[in-house]
Write a protein that holds these residues in place. Structure first.
Motif, PDB file in Angstrom:
ATOM      1  N   GLY A   1      25.799  18.915  12.793  1.00 53.63           N
ATOM      2  CA  GLY A   1      25.164  19.158  14.178  1.00 53.63           C
ATOM      3  C   GLY A   1      24.854  17.791  14.685  1.00 53.63           C
ATOM      4  O   GLY A   1      23.731  17.643  15.812  1.00 53.63           O
TER       5      GLY A   1
ATOM      6  N   THR B   1      17.910  17.260  13.186  1.00 56.16           N
ATOM      7  CA  THR B   1      16.765  17.845  13.872  1.00 56.16           C
ATOM      8  C   THR B   1      15.900  16.693  14.408  1.00 56.16           C
ATOM      9  O   THR B   1      15.817  15.646  13.802  1.00 56.16           O
ATOM     10  CB  THR B   1      15.777  18.910  13.134  1.00 56.16           C
TER      11      THR B   1
ATOM     12  N   ASP C   1      22.583  23.134  19.612  1.00 53.77           N
ATOM     13  CA  ASP C   1      22.312  24.419  18.411  1.00 53.77           C
ATOM     14  C   ASP C   1      23.522  25.168  18.422  1.00 53.77           C
ATOM     15  O   ASP C   1      23.878  25.740  17.484  1.00 53.77           O
ATOM     16  CB  ASP C   1      21.094  25.349  19.169  1.00 53.77           C
TER      17      ASP C   1
ATOM     18  N   GLN D   1      25.367  25.678  14.584  1.00 55.06           N
ATOM     19  CA  GLN D   1      25.736  27.032  14.295  1.00 55.06           C
ATOM     20  C   GLN D   1      27.053  27.175  13.719  1.00 55.06           C
ATOM     21  O   GLN D   1      27.416  27.754  12.802  1.00 55.06           O
ATOM     22  CB  GLN D   1      25.256  28.022  15.246  1.00 55.06           C
TER      23      GLN D   1
END
Length: 377
Positions: free
Chosen positions: A159, A189, A210, A214
């Motif tokens: 991510g 994060t 996000d 995913q």
């Protein structure tokens, strides 16, 4: 069986995404090692005769300690607790600390499992994260570590802004090329008050997506499962026989002691946590008083924690265990609240064990929070 977690609160430099407790000053390192050993002795009666099955050095960066300092702490555990015949003793380590000589020396120590913080095999990712190592050091240390250690885990972060699916798969395939039997992988994060948080707010670094995270997660799951890994916990993948015994015990609700600044402990009915301040921790230890807070868990707390940890794992949440340990009201609540997620194909109830489906895995934490019992009294 129980575990001991030892928090080493030092790092050579601060990663931009990290909100764990640490200091980049090593001035108090010697004093901290002595204080940690003192806390171990101070708390020798807390586990009520339980055998210690795992010892885990986390942080911070535990590999900033010398081998002698690590063994000094391990000896303190053995001197004050009954340790299993073949315990899992894990050292979290950064690639820049794992020279050929260091790996060889660690292999002759009681450490029998390495958890190596690789995060990425791309130089620009590592620079963006402000990691202390470079991509070449990561590859060199892994090539050497597998010669000496059978039980190795590496961390990877997905991510990352701008990371394509192809680039992410390259990271995963590179990890597989070393024959590593365990991989822990986490989405990048943005934690409050971190350097990453500031950079995102200023527009220096893009907000992590996000949707991209995913996609990376599903690619990770498919690739690792195709290569013989078991996705036994939301962020953890292991070959059979290589699941983290320390982390598994945590997810299954077993007791553990947390030693060192900011470390948490759990005895089945209460949680406690040491002060997240090196100076205050050292002062407390010097005065023979552990600087900590304790919270007695309500039945609702225990239900919520079991749901949160259980849904993250392949073992799921046992309806019968909820009924036996927490009561019929919580069992009925769990069954009723989980029904809508079962209808959406995010959860399944297999002979009284509620688990996430493949579709629901990435959403496990959010689903768990929706199943929490909130006492409004």
């Amino acid at each position: 069986m129980a575990g001991i977690y030892i928090h080493i609160p030092f790092c050579r430099q601060a990663c931009h995404y990290c909100d764990f407790h640490f200091s980049t000053s090593m001035k108090k390192k010697d004093e901290m090692v002595l204080a940690i050993a003192k806390e171990i002795a101070m708390r020798k009666d807390e586990l009520a005769g339980e055998m210690i099955d795992t010892i885990y050095f986390g942080g911070g960066t535990p590999s900033v300690l010398s081998n002698d300092e690590i063994e000094f702490i391990i000896n303190a555990v053995y001197s004050n607790f009954t340790v299993a015949h073949n315990p899992e003793i894990t050292l979290e380590a950064n690639p820049d600390d794992l020279s050929i000589e260091r790996i060889s020396a660690l292999a002759s120590s009681p450490i029998n499992r390495l958890s190596i913080g690789v995060q990425s095999f791309f130089e620009d990712d590592l620079k963006m994260m402000n990691r202390a190592h470079n991509a070449m050091e990561a590859e060199v240390c892994l090539a050497e570590a597998v010669k000496y250690f059978d039980n190795i885990s590496i961390d990877l972060i997905y991510g990352v802004p701008g990371m394509t699916n192809e680039r992410w798969l390259h990271n995963v395939q590179k990890a597989l090329s070393f024959g590593i039997p365990h991989i822990s992988s986490y989405a990048l994060t943005v934690e409050p008050k971190t350097a990453l948080d500031k950079f995102v707010k200023k527009g220096v670094i893009a907000q992590p997506s996000d949707e991209a995270a995913q996609e990376h997660f599903m690619l990770l799951v498919d690739t690792l499962e195709a290569n013989g890994f078991v996705h036994y916990e939301l962020s953890n993948f292991g070959k059979e026989g290589y699941f983290s015994r320390n982390n598994t015990a945590y997810w299954l609700g077993k007791k553990y002691l947390g030693i060192g600044p900011s470390a948490h402990s759990y005895d089945g009915f209460s949680r406690s946590w040491n002060v997240a301040n090196n100076a205050l921790y050292l002062k407390g230890m010097d005065e023979g008083m552990r600087p900590a807070e304790t919270e007695k868990l309500t039945i609702a707390d225990r239900y919520n924690e079991y749901v949160m940890t259980g849904l993250r794992t392949i073992w799921g949440v046992s309806v019968e265990r909820v009924a036996t340990e927490l009561g019929k009201m919580y069992k009925d609540y769990l069954i009723a609240e989980s029904e809508r997620f079962i209808e959406q194909g995010l959860l399944e109830n297999l002979e009284g064990i509620i688990k996430t489906t493949k579709k629901g895995k990435f959403l496990a934490d959010g689903i768990a929070s929706d199943l929490f019992f909130i006492n409004l009294d």
